[in-house]
Design a protein around this motif. Structure first.
Motif, mmCIF file in Angstrom:
data_model
loop_
_atom_site.group_PDB
_atom_site.id
_atom_site.type_symbol
_atom_site.label_atom_id
_atom_site.label_comp_id
_atom_site.label_asym_id
_atom_site.label_seq_id
_atom_site.Cartn_x
_atom_site.Cartn_y
_atom_site.Cartn_z
ATOM 1 N N PRO A 259 0.844 -1.099 0.153
ATOM 2 C CA PRO A 259 0.149 0.314 0.331
ATOM 3 C C PRO A 259 0.482 1.226 0.080
ATOM 4 C CG PRO A 259 0.472 -1.034 1.928
ATOM 5 C CD PRO A 259 0.555 -2.036 1.379
ATOM 6 N N LYS A 260 0.252 1.815 -0.715
ATOM 7 C CA LYS A 260 0.569 3.874 -0.616
ATOM 8 C C LYS A 260 0.617 4.971 -0.365
ATOM 9 C CE LYS A 260 4.977 1.946 -2.486
ATOM 10 N NZ LYS A 260 6.537 1.980 -2.119
ATOM 11 N N GLN A 261 -1.297 4.812 -0.702
ATOM 12 C CA GLN A 261 -1.652 5.898 -0.936
ATOM 13 C C GLN A 261 -3.223 5.847 0.060
ATOM 14 O OE1 GLN A 261 -0.012 5.413 -3.795
ATOM 15 N NE2 GLN A 261 0.989 7.600 -3.663
ATOM 16 N N ILE A 262 -3.960 6.821 0.451
ATOM 17 C CA ILE A 262 -5.230 6.161 0.605
ATOM 18 C C ILE A 262 -5.490 8.207 0.917
ATOM 19 C CG2 ILE A 262 -4.862 3.897 2.553
ATOM 20 C CD1 ILE A 262 -5.345 6.587 4.850
ATOM 21 N N THR A 263 -6.993 7.485 0.025
ATOM 22 C CA THR A 263 -8.255 9.049 0.892
ATOM 23 C C THR A 263 -8.807 8.362 1.269
ATOM 24 O OG1 THR A 263 -9.753 8.379 -1.304
ATOM 25 C CG2 THR A 263 -7.809 9.377 -1.781
ATOM 26 N N VAL A 264 -9.251 9.364 2.684
ATOM 27 C CA VAL A 264 -10.614 8.991 3.526
ATOM 28 C C VAL A 264 -11.457 10.052 3.362
ATOM 29 C CG1 VAL A 264 -10.335 8.848 6.560
ATOM 30 C CG2 VAL A 264 -8.464 8.252 5.384
ATOM 31 N N SER A 265 -12.290 10.140 3.460
ATOM 32 C CA SER A 265 -13.778 10.511 3.650
ATOM 33 C C SER A 265 -14.666 10.366 4.492
ATOM 34 C CB SER A 265 -14.365 10.328 2.377
ATOM 35 O OG SER A 265 -13.746 10.773 0.781
ATOM 36 N N ILE A 266 -14.673 11.464 5.390
ATOM 37 C CA ILE A 266 -16.063 12.134 6.561
ATOM 38 C C ILE A 266 -17.172 12.182 6.443
ATOM 39 C CG2 ILE A 266 -13.847 10.995 8.032
ATOM 40 C CD1 ILE A 266 -13.980 13.460 9.371
ATOM 41 N N ALA B 127 -2.609 7.149 12.483
ATOM 42 C CA ALA B 127 -1.742 6.515 13.082
ATOM 43 C C ALA B 127 -1.743 4.753 12.379
ATOM 44 C CB ALA B 127 -2.034 5.985 14.827
ATOM 45 N N ALA B 128 -2.550 5.107 11.774
ATOM 46 C CA ALA B 128 -2.831 3.160 11.288
ATOM 47 C C ALA B 128 -1.936 4.086 9.683
ATOM 48 C CB ALA B 128 -4.134 3.734 10.052
ATOM 49 N N ALA B 129 -1.777 5.702 9.007
ATOM 50 C CA ALA B 129 -0.897 5.908 7.846
ATOM 51 C C ALA B 129 -0.047 5.157 7.779
ATOM 52 C CB ALA B 129 -1.968 7.045 7.621
ATOM 53 N N GLU B 130 0.968 6.202 9.421
ATOM 54 C CA GLU B 130 1.828 5.538 9.974
ATOM 55 C C GLU B 130 1.944 4.806 10.012
ATOM 56 O OE1 GLU B 130 3.791 8.740 11.159
ATOM 57 O OE2 GLU B 130 5.639 7.458 11.339
ATOM 58 N N HIS B 131 1.461 3.620 10.469
ATOM 59 C CA HIS B 131 1.750 1.955 11.018
ATOM 60 C C HIS B 131 2.123 1.159 9.497
ATOM 61 C CE1 HIS B 131 1.979 -1.655 12.919
ATOM 62 N NE2 HIS B 131 1.213 -1.832 12.353
ATOM 63 N N TYR B 132 1.175 1.507 8.471
ATOM 64 C CA TYR B 132 1.337 0.895 7.395
ATOM 65 C C TYR B 132 1.892 1.402 6.043
ATOM 66 C CZ TYR B 132 -1.976 -2.610 9.203
ATOM 67 O OH TYR B 132 -2.534 -2.857 10.567
ATOM 68 N N ASN B 133 2.616 2.535 6.817
ATOM 69 C CA ASN B 133 3.607 3.193 5.471
ATOM 70 C C ASN B 133 2.533 3.759 4.011
ATOM 71 O OD1 ASN B 133 5.847 5.012 4.698
ATOM 72 N ND2 ASN B 133 6.720 2.796 3.978
ATOM 73 N N VAL B 134 1.652 4.615 4.858
ATOM 74 C CA VAL B 134 0.807 5.096 3.426
ATOM 75 C C VAL B 134 0.724 6.533 3.752
ATOM 76 C CG1 VAL B 134 -0.327 3.057 2.760
ATOM 77 C CG2 VAL B 134 -1.509 3.791 4.338
ATOM 78 N N ASP B 135 0.622 7.051 2.473
ATOM 79 C CA ASP B 135 0.589 8.983 2.382
ATOM 80 C C ASP B 135 -1.834 8.771 2.663
ATOM 81 O OD1 ASP B 135 2.918 9.241 2.705
ATOM 82 O OD2 ASP B 135 2.849 9.324 0.472
ATOM 83 N N VAL B 136 -1.606 10.199 3.356
ATOM 84 C CA VAL B 136 -2.967 10.439 3.431
ATOM 85 C C VAL B 136 -3.317 11.459 2.107
ATOM 86 C CG1 VAL B 136 -5.443 11.250 4.239
ATOM 87 C CG2 VAL B 136 -3.767 9.794 5.158
ATOM 88 N N VAL B 137 -3.323 11.130 1.060
ATOM 89 C CA VAL B 137 -3.348 12.651 -0.453
ATOM 90 C C VAL B 137 -5.073 12.539 -0.697
ATOM 91 C CG1 VAL B 137 -1.282 10.750 -1.578
ATOM 92 C CG2 VAL B 137 -4.278 10.154 -2.173
ATOM 93 N N GLY B 138 -6.190 12.483 -0.208
ATOM 94 C CA GLY B 138 -6.869 13.392 -0.307
ATOM 95 C C GLY B 138 -8.809 12.765 0.284
ATOM 96 N N GLY B 139 -9.564 13.524 -0.371
ATOM 97 C CA GLY B 139 -10.624 12.315 0.563
ATOM 98 C C GLY B 139 -11.697 13.749 0.656
ATOM 99 N N ASP B 140 -12.833 14.021 1.142
ATOM 100 C CA ASP B 140 -13.903 14.328 1.229
ATOM 101 C C ASP B 140 -14.337 14.392 2.813
ATOM 102 O OD1 ASP B 140 -15.948 15.951 0.181
ATOM 103 O OD2 ASP B 140 -16.981 14.743 -0.461
#
Lengths: 342, 342
Positions: free
Chosen positions: A91-98, A118-131
């Protein structure tokens, strides 16, 4: 005159997915794999991207009377990372919408994001977007995860061959048993708010429910061992249900052995305490987010001594069916019950 | 003793995004652009992928008392395609997640997917994944869109330079005026269910609200003209609000002219009928999903005769501020009101 009305509950989640998927065709050469696996696979020059998404709703997927927001945030990310892992990708990137109702303060959102970050850090992924948006009723979280792999490293549900060895990581059933404990303590609390919940002796099972781990550690180990499973899934709906998916996609049968199924002592004891059959919890409990995969027999020696991988059976010819061999030696037909939200 | 409680409504959606973004850092070299534009940009070998996601909730983003499910499905896709367009990229894949309460039959889901699939066909994208789940209250739709572009074709909000020409496609304010008409007819219907809504004369404005178009046609034309805008956004929150984003990201000021602002005759007439100021609708109406972009003056000749692109003003030095010059020649300071869900 009334129009025809078919209830979703009559066809179930998998029935609905099958129904909707039938109308979908892929047109772009870059869409290597669409609906029907843990993640989609998209061509990306010298590698492929894998993409998966999950939608989590308060009252359906989590209950804030016992789930701390920080854990909810962590879990929302982890379940998506688990789908990337299930493709044998990184995994490299995630987007998070809430979506938030006005019940939630900025401090509550911060607690949620503490878990997400914390999860993004733990799994070494970047939060790159969302809504971010308003909700009329409770919290909604939608996470999309994007991973990478070499094309030849991707593992589908469909690659298992006859006489492959079936492997499972960790132990199973804990998340379901944990959920039952949390629900029981919630009822106790609702009946008498003075009562303090007794959760100390249930720490393993409740933690598995509230803050599951995606098994990226195993994916990295498989890469280091240069071992590519023939098929793989994550166990989100229950072992039996996932085995059915692999059998269908790979056109194989399976025989698994009760005495090989991994269950933690606390899960076993708690299931018994709750009057549940531990083996049923292992077979049909959802949300453990362990990995289920098959390997060629020639690769067995690479994993033979692994402390956290269990060899629970083998694949067979499809016409041999799907069986569980009990401790007493009886072969019982497997039933997929899965994890039903509808 | 009470803990501190800050209401989300006190800081607003943009305040919340700013607050949450501050804690996010990008670690992967492949994460070229994260939060803060219409879409994230991810390195992908010889090209880049752009990724955007939107979460739509019944009762917040759409009202099924007047929005047909087919249109809701189409719009859920179109608003994401519009974000891909705003990056000057070509959409290729989408994932669609839905949460449904038991109010929704299979036939209702089919109507929704008829719109989703029509939009996928119209914008030439593949539906490659998603999630279906239960909801306790109404319909939730989460769409993620993935597009492609050459790295040098990507257009950010941050590239506008002083003395660029500000362009807008189509016409503005229609979606807001359409929403007011639909809300008015809903009230009439609720007061007297025998009344048939009179929508014939409002077809343009209601269609813009219910089934907006992403302007991929313009993106393809810009590519053919070999014209790369200096900055671009889609107009989802209102022209004034989007101009503020471009000014902030590009560190420029803007001067726009009232007599250059594009408004459809039906939008104008309906606004007047509703007692709304048409120019306020153009400046602050959300959900038109037209494109706002800036071009270098040397490229003006390429678009000069385009029938659907309007030149509404120019960028200035940042210290010159943000102004609207009225028809009478008065310069009024622009205010960003935006489209508030909170």
């Amino acid at each position: 005159m009334s129009e025809k009305r078919t209830e979703i509950s009559d066809i179930g989640e998998f029935g609905l997915i099958d129904h909707l998927s039938k109308k979908i065709t892929l047109k772009h050469a870059s869409s290597i794999k669409g609906i029907g696996d843990d993640a989609a696979v998209i061509n990306s020059g010298d590698h492929v991207k894998v993409v998966t998404t999950d939608l989590l709703l308060e009252g359906v997927h989590f209950d804030l009377t016992y789930a701390p927001l920080t854990h909810v945030g962590f879990k929302a990310v982890a379940v998506n990372i688990s789908d990337i892992a299930a493709m044998n990708a990184i995994p490299k990137q995630i987007t998070v919408s809430i979506a938030l109702s006005n019940r939630f303060s900025l401090e509550a959102v911060d607690a949620l994001y503490q878990g997400i970050n914390a999860a993004a850090e733990h799994y070494n992924v970047d939060v790159v977007g969302g809504d971010t948006t308003a909700s009329r009723s409770g919290l909604v979280i939608s996470v999309t995860a994007i991973g990478e792999a070499k094309n030849e490293q991707i593992v589908y549900r469909s690659g298992a061959k006859e006489k492959d060895i079936i492997c499972v990581t960790g132990d199973l059933g804990a998340a379901l048993v944990g959920l039952q404990i949390l629900e029981r303590e919630k009822q106790v609390f609702l009946a008498n708010p003075e009562m303090k919940p007794e959760l100390d002796k249930y720490q393993i099972v409740t933690a598995r429910q509230l803050r599951p781990e995606a098994r990226m550690d195993i994916i990295h180990e498989l890469l280091e061992l240069d071992l590519i499973p023939t098929s793989m899934m994550d166990i989100s709906d229950g072992l039996a249900s996932e085995l059915f998916h692999i059998c269908k996609a790979s056109r194989v049968g399976v025989t698994i052995y009760e005495d090989k199924l991994p269950i933690d002592k606390q899960t076993f004891d708690t299931a018994v305490e709750l009057g549940m059959d531990p083996i049923t919890c292992v077979l049909n409990g959802g949300e453990d987010y362990e990995l289920l995969f098959t390997i060629d027999q020639k690769d067995y020696h690479k994993l033979e001594k692994h402390p956290d991988i269990h060899f629970i059976g083998h694949t067979t010819k499809p016409e041999e069916g799907k069986y569980l061999v009990t401790k007493s030696g009886t072969a019982m037909e497997l039933k997929a019950q899965g994890w039903k939200h509808f």
